[in-house]
Design an enzyme around this catalytic site. Structure first.
Site, PDB file in Angstrom:
ATOM      1  N   GLU A 118      -6.327   3.605  -6.089  1.00  0.00           N
ATOM      2  CA  GLU A 118      -7.645   3.735  -5.471  1.00  0.00           C
ATOM      3  C   GLU A 118      -8.170   5.106  -5.858  1.00  0.00           C
ATOM      4  O   GLU A 118      -7.620   6.129  -5.428  1.00  0.00           O
ATOM      5  CB  GLU A 118      -7.566   3.608  -3.944  1.00  0.00           C
ATOM      6  N   HIS A 132     -10.824  -3.838   2.942  1.00  0.00           N
ATOM      7  CA  HIS A 132     -10.810  -3.487   4.364  1.00  0.00           C
ATOM      8  C   HIS A 132     -11.691  -2.288   4.696  1.00  0.00           C
ATOM      9  O   HIS A 132     -11.810  -1.925   5.865  1.00  0.00           O
ATOM     10  CB  HIS A 132      -9.358  -3.188   4.776  1.00  0.00           C
ATOM     11  N   ASP A 133     -12.268  -1.631   3.673  1.00  0.00           N
ATOM     12  CA  ASP A 133     -13.156  -0.492   3.925  1.00  0.00           C
ATOM     13  C   ASP A 133     -14.630  -0.847   3.725  1.00  0.00           C
ATOM     14  O   ASP A 133     -15.502  -0.004   3.926  1.00  0.00           O
ATOM     15  CB  ASP A 133     -12.852   0.658   2.951  1.00  0.00           C
ATOM     16  N   ASP A 180       0.860  -1.174   0.000  1.00  0.00           N
ATOM     17  CA  ASP A 180       0.000   0.000   0.000  1.00  0.00           C
ATOM     18  C   ASP A 180       0.898   1.226   0.000  1.00  0.00           C
ATOM     19  O   ASP A 180       1.908   1.270   0.706  1.00  0.00           O
ATOM     20  CB  ASP A 180      -0.869   0.004   1.268  1.00  0.00           C
TER      21      ASP A 180
HETATM   22  O1  TEU Z   1      -9.814   4.946   1.635  1.00  0.00           O
HETATM   23  C1  TEU Z   1     -10.334   6.081   1.012  1.00  0.00           C
HETATM   24  C2  TEU Z   1     -11.739   6.277   1.181  1.00  0.00           C
HETATM   25  O2  TEU Z   1     -12.323   7.011   0.423  1.00  0.00           O
HETATM   26  C3  TEU Z   1     -12.416   5.548   2.280  1.00  0.00           C
HETATM   27  O3  TEU Z   1     -11.859   5.914   3.477  1.00  0.00           O
HETATM   28  C4  TEU Z   1     -13.833   5.852   2.333  1.00  0.00           C
HETATM   29  O4  TEU Z   1     -14.045   7.195   2.595  1.00  0.00           O
HETATM   30  C5  TEU Z   1     -14.433   5.069   3.427  1.00  0.00           C
HETATM   31  O5  TEU Z   1     -14.003   3.753   3.326  1.00  0.00           O
HETATM   32  C6  TEU Z   1     -15.910   5.110   3.354  1.00  0.00           C
HETATM   33  O6  TEU Z   1     -16.383   4.239   4.301  1.00  0.00           O
HETATM   34  C7  TEU Z   1      -8.444   4.821   1.789  1.00  0.00           C
HETATM   35  C8  TEU Z   1      -8.135   3.607   2.626  1.00  0.00           C
HETATM   36  O7  TEU Z   1      -8.546   2.462   1.932  1.00  0.00           O
HETATM   37  C9  TEU Z   1      -8.761   3.761   3.970  1.00  0.00           C
HETATM   38  O8  TEU Z   1      -8.605   2.625   4.763  1.00  0.00           O
HETATM   39  C10 TEU Z   1      -8.132   4.955   4.627  1.00  0.00           C
HETATM   40  O9  TEU Z   1      -8.780   5.217   5.844  1.00  0.00           O
HETATM   41  C11 TEU Z   1      -8.207   6.203   3.762  1.00  0.00           C
HETATM   42  O10 TEU Z   1      -7.861   5.953   2.400  1.00  0.00           O
HETATM   43  C12 TEU Z   1      -7.233   7.251   4.265  1.00  0.00           C
HETATM   44  O11 TEU Z   1      -5.933   6.855   3.999  1.00  0.00           O
END
Ligand code: TEU
Length: 551
Positions: A256, A329-330, A98
């Site tokens: 992403e 993971h989100d 990442d």
């Molecule tokens: O995620 C970006 C993002 O847009 C998400 O955080 C989204 O807003 C959220 O999942 C909605 O529920 C990336 C990473 O994947 C995330 O884990 C991080 O928290 C974020 O960036 C900040 O680095």
């Protein structure tokens, strides 16, 4: 020297703190990952995406990096990381890391220096502006992704603010500064020279900000988004990284990109522009919400999903390359989502969803635990969760006069922590993840849903994924040039598509309902069933959640 290996990659995402704990502290680590490489090889994947293992205060579970050149001690050491890379490569498994370079942690030495010294050489590494009304009001009214204001006062300053699109502990970097871009290239080279095969680039379409810094029309969330999503210099910055770094390695990048569109994705991934190899788009994860906001929940519709799939498969055909995923993971778990069911037909529907996304044209991703059908955690209270995002959401809900309890229940159901509970390896007290209490609770259904049980049952989701992976590998010639054809665009119950190219074709037919569905068996043409989630098939009838792969 650069090859297109990313088109043959089957990628498994590891969330390190929840994958495998080798030293019994309840927190996953690199040695734990090494101990499970044989498992991943057995599953059949040939690439790992590792969520961040860099040193970090862990406000956002490692997406807040304080040192890009070292490892967070509970995960292990740099030597452990080198060993992991070698051991993975020895098994034919590549590793992408990442890369979180839209922001750092506020504990990064650059940010600490500007917090301590007014004349710090790193001031221009971040986005610092004077507030309005002698510093009483922030420079703009923008708000970020974690339902916070996007500006916080700089420590030791009366009137200056720094920008942060995520938590206030995650200050955004200033990509306008060429020195900062050189630092990023140094980080990339460091890891590529260590043997890493590429990067998953966190929120990479936020790195270029509009420089006017003006107020925007206020929205319930993400006020000002046009100023920081797909900013004016995004493509230029990405090409610069490619030209100065990636061009010299056989690496790959997946960006992403939040709120992306097909034309934008073509610009980002078309090979001649030399920016990224592929992107994650989130349109399909928004088929069960309004406005791309997961809290505005609505019932999933297959027709909506098919429309999105058509848009992306057709849109990138011979112009770019798709990534394929249903979990990360989100996101909450896919069991019980996208039309699938938790409870009755759980296994059949998980296989049905798996086949439907996995065999599209693109590089498939599997998130840890997805291959055994891990479910949401079913949290009962905020105390059981750990994520910074849900904590902020609860605060926001507390300021809303109505429906507090209902909104909090939804927040728990869609919380990112649902996908972050420990990987269940067996049915022992701590699910074989650790020998002590884990940092977040273990799923209550670990006795039934675990790796050991999945491997022992020849009818399991694990074995189904193994077969999907073999098929994808064996048919990569069809897929690489494959054209997607929606065979039943108007059906709201059946997902049926054909992938065809000069090298051959195959068909997927999937019933997304718990009822039998009639269909015209001519759809099957002269093809034979290669894989299905039922042993017997009926001629003009699909059984509940039945899926067929025909070739
Ligand atoms: O995620 C970006 C993002 O847009 C998400 O955080 C989204 O807003 C959220 O999942 C909605 O529920 C990336 C990473 O994947 C995330 O884990 C991080 O928290 C974020 O960036 C900040 O680095």
């Amino acid at each position: 020297m650069r090859t297109n290996w990313f088109k043959d990659a089957i990628i498994y995402q590891i969330y390190p703190r929840s994958f495998c704990d080798s030293d019994g502290d309840g927190f996953g680590d690199i040695k734990g990952i090494i101990s499970k490489l044989d498992y991943l090889k057995e599953l059949g994947v040939n690439c790992i995406w590792l969520s961040p293992i860099y040193d970090s205060p862990q406000v956002d579970n490692g997406y807040d990096i304080s040192n890009y050149y070292d490892i967070y001690p509970p995960f292990g050491t740099l030597d452990n990381a080198k060993k992991m890379i070698k051991e993975a490569h020895d098994r034919g498994i590549r590793i992408i890391m990442d890369l979180v370079v839209n922001h750092t942690s506020n504990q990064h030495k650059w940010f600490k220096d500007i917090s301590e010294h007014k004349d710090s050489p790193y001031r221009d590494y971040y986005i610092i502006k004077k507030g309005k009304k002698n510093g009483k009001k922030p420079p703009t009214n923008w708000s970020g992704f974690f339902s916070e204001k996007a500006w916080t006062k700089l420590p030791n300053s009366d009137d200056e603010y720094y920008l942060h699109l995520f938590a206030k502990e995650q200050p955004d970097l200033n990509w306008e500064n060429p020195k900062l871009r050189e630092e990023v290239k140094k980080i990339l080279k460091f890891w590529l020279d260590l043997g890493i095969d590429g990067f998953r680039c966190d929120v990479i379409n936020l790195i270029s900000k509009r420089q006017e810094f003006k107020n925007s029309f206020p929205l319930p969330a993400l006020t000002g988004f046009k100023n920081f999503i797909n900013g004016p210099r995004l493509h230029e910055f990405l090409h610069e990284l490619y030209k100065d770094v990636y061009a010299n390695y056989d690496s790959m990048t997946v960006g992403e990109t939040v709120f992306s569109t097909v034309p934008r994705a073509i610009e980002l991934t078309s090979p001649d522009r030399q920016e990224l190899e592929m992107i994650f788009n989130f349109d399909h994860t928004d088929t069960d919400n309004y406005f791309g906001i997961k809290y505005f929940y609505r019932k999933f519709s297959l027709k909506r999903l098919k429309k999105v799939v058509r848009k992306w498969q057709d849109g990138l055909y011979q112009k770019g390359w798709n990534s394929l995923f249903i979990e990360n993971h989100d996101q909450r778990r896919s069991v019980g989502r996208f039309g699938s069911s938790e409870g009755e037909y759980q296994l059949e529907s998980s296989k049905c969803i798996a086949m439907s996304y996995f065999l599209l044209v693109g590089t498939p991703f599997i998130y840890q635990g997805q291959e055994i059908g891990m479910t949401n955690a079913h949290f009962k209270s905020l105390e059981e969760t750990r994520d910074v995002e849900i904590r902020n959401i609860y605060k926001t809900i507390d300021n809303i006069p109505f429906f507090k309890n209902k909104l909090k229940k939804i927040a728990l159901e869609v919380s990112r922590d649902n996908a972050r509970t420990p990987m269940c390896w067996d049915n022992s007290e701590f699910a074989g993840f650790s020998t002590s209490q884990s940092w977040i609770k273990v799923n209550d259904n670990k006795d039934k849903i675990n790796v050991k049980a999945s491997k022992e049952d020849e009818n399991s989701l694990f074995h189904f994924y193994q077969k999907l992976i073999s098929f994808k590998k064996d048919n990569s010639d069809i897929i690489k040039n494959g054209k997607y054809i929606d065979l039943l665009p108007n059906s709201k119950n059946i997902f049926a598509y054909k992938i065809c190219s000069g090298s051959g074709e195959y068909i997927v037919i999937a019933n997304f309902t718990r009822q039998e569905q009639k269909y015209n068996s001519l759809l099957k043409a002269d093809k034979k069933v290669v894989l299905s989630n039922y042993k017997d098939h009926k001629d003009n009838l699909l059984q509940p959640y039945e899926c067929l792969l025909l070739k």
